[in-house]
Design a protein around this motif. Sequence first.
Motif, PDB file in Angstrom:
ATOM      1  N   LEU A  87     -13.362  30.167   7.589  1.00  9.99           N
ATOM      2  CA  LEU A  87     -11.910  30.297   7.512  1.00  9.99           C
ATOM      3  C   LEU A  87     -11.490  31.099   6.291  1.00  9.99           C
ATOM      4  O   LEU A  87     -10.589  31.957   6.357  1.00  9.99           O
ATOM      5  CB  LEU A  87     -11.265  28.900   7.467  1.00  9.99           C
ATOM      6  N   LYS A  88     -12.170  30.841   5.180  1.00 12.51           N
ATOM      7  CA  LYS A  88     -11.830  31.558   3.941  1.00 12.51           C
ATOM      8  C   LYS A  88     -12.239  33.025   4.027  1.00 12.51           C
ATOM      9  O   LYS A  88     -11.541  33.903   3.509  1.00 12.51           O
ATOM     10  CB  LYS A  88     -12.478  30.865   2.738  1.00 12.51           C
ATOM     11  N   ALA A  89     -13.354  33.292   4.700  1.00 10.57           N
ATOM     12  CA  ALA A  89     -13.782  34.690   4.897  1.00 10.57           C
ATOM     13  C   ALA A  89     -12.752  35.425   5.749  1.00 10.57           C
ATOM     14  O   ALA A  89     -12.494  36.613   5.551  1.00 10.57           O
ATOM     15  CB  ALA A  89     -15.158  34.730   5.555  1.00 10.57           C
ATOM     16  N   GLY A  90     -12.131  34.698   6.694  1.00  8.55           N
ATOM     17  CA  GLY A  90     -11.096  35.298   7.546  1.00  8.55           C
ATOM     18  C   GLY A  90      -9.873  35.699   6.730  1.00  8.55           C
ATOM     19  O   GLY A  90      -9.352  36.808   6.880  1.00  8.55           O
ATOM     20  N   LEU A  91      -9.445  34.808   5.844  1.00 10.71           N
ATOM     21  CA  LEU A  91      -8.288  35.126   5.005  1.00 10.71           C
ATOM     22  C   LEU A  91      -8.598  36.306   4.078  1.00 10.71           C
ATOM     23  O   LEU A  91      -7.802  37.242   3.949  1.00 10.71           O
ATOM     24  CB  LEU A  91      -7.881  33.897   4.174  1.00 10.71           C
ATOM     25  N   GLU A  92      -9.773  36.244   3.470  1.00 10.65           N
ATOM     26  CA  GLU A  92     -10.191  37.323   2.559  1.00 10.65           C
ATOM     27  C   GLU A  92     -10.208  38.667   3.297  1.00 10.65           C
ATOM     28  O   GLU A  92      -9.757  39.689   2.770  1.00 10.65           O
ATOM     29  CB  GLU A  92     -11.599  36.992   2.036  1.00 10.65           C
ATOM     30  N   HIS A  93     -10.696  38.630   4.526  1.00 12.34           N
ATOM     31  CA  HIS A  93     -10.772  39.867   5.306  1.00 12.34           C
ATOM     32  C   HIS A  93      -9.372  40.391   5.631  1.00 12.34           C
ATOM     33  O   HIS A  93      -9.118  41.597   5.542  1.00 12.34           O
ATOM     34  CB  HIS A  93     -11.568  39.643   6.592  1.00 12.34           C
ATOM     35  N   GLU A  94      -8.464  39.494   6.003  1.00 11.98           N
ATOM     36  CA  GLU A  94      -7.101  39.945   6.315  1.00 11.98           C
ATOM     37  C   GLU A  94      -6.405  40.528   5.088  1.00 11.98           C
ATOM     38  O   GLU A  94      -5.647  41.502   5.200  1.00 11.98           O
ATOM     39  CB  GLU A  94      -6.277  38.805   6.917  1.00 11.98           C
ATOM     40  N   GLU A  95      -6.674  39.940   3.910  1.00  9.43           N
ATOM     41  CA  GLU A  95      -6.077  40.492   2.676  1.00  9.43           C
ATOM     42  C   GLU A  95      -6.617  41.895   2.424  1.00  9.43           C
ATOM     43  O   GLU A  95      -5.883  42.787   1.977  1.00  9.43           O
ATOM     44  CB  GLU A  95      -6.365  39.559   1.497  1.00  9.43           C
ATOM     45  N   TYR A  96      -7.895  42.083   2.727  1.00 14.33           N
ATOM     46  CA  TYR A  96      -8.503  43.410   2.588  1.00 14.33           C
ATOM     47  C   TYR A  96      -7.852  44.404   3.558  1.00 14.33           C
ATOM     48  O   TYR A  96      -7.489  45.524   3.171  1.00 14.33           O
ATOM     49  CB  TYR A  96     -10.013  43.299   2.834  1.00 14.33           C
ATOM     50  N   ASN A 133      -1.349  33.068   9.387  1.00 12.93           N
ATOM     51  CA  ASN A 133      -2.194  32.313  10.322  1.00 12.93           C
ATOM     52  C   ASN A 133      -3.485  31.849   9.663  1.00 12.93           C
ATOM     53  O   ASN A 133      -3.920  30.709   9.841  1.00 12.93           O
ATOM     54  CB  ASN A 133      -2.546  33.173  11.542  1.00 12.93           C
ATOM     55  N   ALA A 134      -4.115  32.758   8.903  1.00 11.96           N
ATOM     56  CA  ALA A 134      -5.388  32.426   8.246  1.00 11.96           C
ATOM     57  C   ALA A 134      -5.169  31.341   7.194  1.00 11.96           C
ATOM     58  O   ALA A 134      -5.971  30.399   7.070  1.00 11.96           O
ATOM     59  CB  ALA A 134      -6.000  33.682   7.617  1.00 11.96           C
ATOM     60  N   ASN A 135      -4.062  31.432   6.471  1.00  8.37           N
ATOM     61  CA  ASN A 135      -3.734  30.418   5.463  1.00  8.37           C
ATOM     62  C   ASN A 135      -3.448  29.070   6.109  1.00  8.37           C
ATOM     63  O   ASN A 135      -3.901  28.031   5.614  1.00  8.37           O
ATOM     64  CB  ASN A 135      -2.486  30.870   4.678  1.00  8.37           C
ATOM     65  N   ASP A 136      -2.703  29.079   7.216  1.00  6.36           N
ATOM     66  CA  ASP A 136      -2.368  27.832   7.928  1.00  6.36           C
ATOM     67  C   ASP A 136      -3.623  27.107   8.399  1.00  6.36           C
ATOM     68  O   ASP A 136      -3.722  25.880   8.331  1.00  6.36           O
ATOM     69  CB  ASP A 136      -1.477  28.127   9.147  1.00  6.36           C
ATOM     70  N   LEU A 137      -4.564  27.907   8.876  1.00  8.70           N
ATOM     71  CA  LEU A 137      -5.816  27.333   9.371  1.00  8.70           C
ATOM     72  C   LEU A 137      -6.583  26.635   8.239  1.00  8.70           C
ATOM     73  O   LEU A 137      -7.118  25.535   8.420  1.00  8.70           O
ATOM     74  CB  LEU A 137      -6.657  28.473   9.975  1.00  8.70           C
ATOM     75  N   ILE A 138      -6.602  27.268   7.083  1.00  9.41           N
ATOM     76  CA  ILE A 138      -7.277  26.678   5.912  1.00  9.41           C
ATOM     77  C   ILE A 138      -6.579  25.376   5.509  1.00  9.41           C
ATOM     78  O   ILE A 138      -7.238  24.358   5.248  1.00  9.41           O
ATOM     79  CB  ILE A 138      -7.298  27.691   4.739  1.00  9.41           C
ATOM     80  N   THR A 139      -5.248  25.401   5.503  1.00  8.11           N
ATOM     81  CA  THR A 139      -4.485  24.195   5.129  1.00  8.11           C
ATOM     82  C   THR A 139      -4.781  23.050   6.096  1.00  8.11           C
ATOM     83  O   THR A 139      -5.031  21.912   5.673  1.00  8.11           O
ATOM     84  CB  THR A 139      -2.964  24.496   5.142  1.00  8.11           C
ATOM     85  N   LYS A 140      -4.784  23.344   7.394  1.00  9.94           N
ATOM     86  CA  LYS A 140      -5.053  22.303   8.389  1.00  9.94           C
ATOM     87  C   LYS A 140      -6.463  21.751   8.229  1.00  9.94           C
ATOM     88  O   LYS A 140      -6.693  20.547   8.368  1.00  9.94           O
ATOM     89  CB  LYS A 140      -4.861  22.859   9.808  1.00  9.94           C
ATOM     90  N   MET A 153      -8.962  16.909  17.325  1.00  7.86           N
ATOM     91  CA  MET A 153      -7.603  17.273  17.758  1.00  7.86           C
ATOM     92  C   MET A 153      -7.236  18.687  17.317  1.00  7.86           C
ATOM     93  O   MET A 153      -6.586  19.429  18.061  1.00  7.86           O
ATOM     94  CB  MET A 153      -6.594  16.255  17.235  1.00  7.86           C
ATOM     95  N   LEU A 154      -7.665  19.062  16.128  1.00 11.27           N
ATOM     96  CA  LEU A 154      -7.404  20.434  15.661  1.00 11.27           C
ATOM     97  C   LEU A 154      -8.135  21.426  16.562  1.00 11.27           C
ATOM     98  O   LEU A 154      -7.596  22.476  16.934  1.00 11.27           O
ATOM     99  CB  LEU A 154      -7.863  20.581  14.200  1.00 11.27           C
ATOM    100  N   ASN A 155      -9.352  21.055  16.932  1.00 15.89           N
ATOM    101  CA  ASN A 155     -10.130  21.903  17.846  1.00 15.89           C
ATOM    102  C   ASN A 155      -9.407  22.073  19.184  1.00 15.89           C
ATOM    103  O   ASN A 155      -9.354  23.169  19.741  1.00 15.89           O
ATOM    104  CB  ASN A 155     -11.517  21.285  18.043  1.00 15.89           C
ATOM    105  N   GLN A 156      -8.800  20.981  19.667  1.00 11.61           N
ATOM    106  CA  GLN A 156      -8.021  21.029  20.917  1.00 11.61           C
ATOM    107  C   GLN A 156      -6.814  21.960  20.773  1.00 11.61           C
ATOM    108  O   GLN A 156      -6.492  22.729  21.681  1.00 11.61           O
ATOM    109  CB  GLN A 156      -7.510  19.633  21.296  1.00 11.61           C
TER     110      GLN A 156
END
Length: 170
Positions: A87-96, A133-140, A153-156
Amino acid sequence: MMNAKVHQLLNTQINKEFYSAYLYLDFSNYFKARGLDGFANWYMVQAQEERDHAMLFYQYLQNENQDVTLDAIAKPDKTFTCDMDVLKAGLEHEEYVTSLINDIYAAAYDVKDFRTMQFLDWFVKEQGEEETNANDLITKMELFGSDPRSLYMLNQELAARVYTAPSLVL
Ligand code: FEO
């Protein structure tokens, strides 16, 4: 005639977006192997969106009668020790990617290429959404990831994400 630097950056962005699709496909693959199909679905949809982004850059250059040069797509090179790493790699990538879009925008601004700036406006907004979206996912995940029932439930919830075509039409 399009400025050479703007042209080169737009052309490179095709590759960057296809790499993003490849990267998210790798994330999807990771979660599939973990048995978290909802997370796998979420990143699969993300990969589809990235493919669309690549095609929009491709189409824009073609519409402007500019040459397109396709390059090799790099191998996804991230390694993960836990779900949160992904998840963190996803956020880092979007910032890039945001920084890349901003660089193209700045190059277009420098030469008063208003058409390219207008084209990029959609991506500026899109990057804002993708970082959110990437930040929200990390928070959840921080809130619920350590409790198996909540993770289920998050997976659902993530399993419900469906692909929709981009709102930008060229
Ligand atoms: Fe194409 Fe995730 O930005």
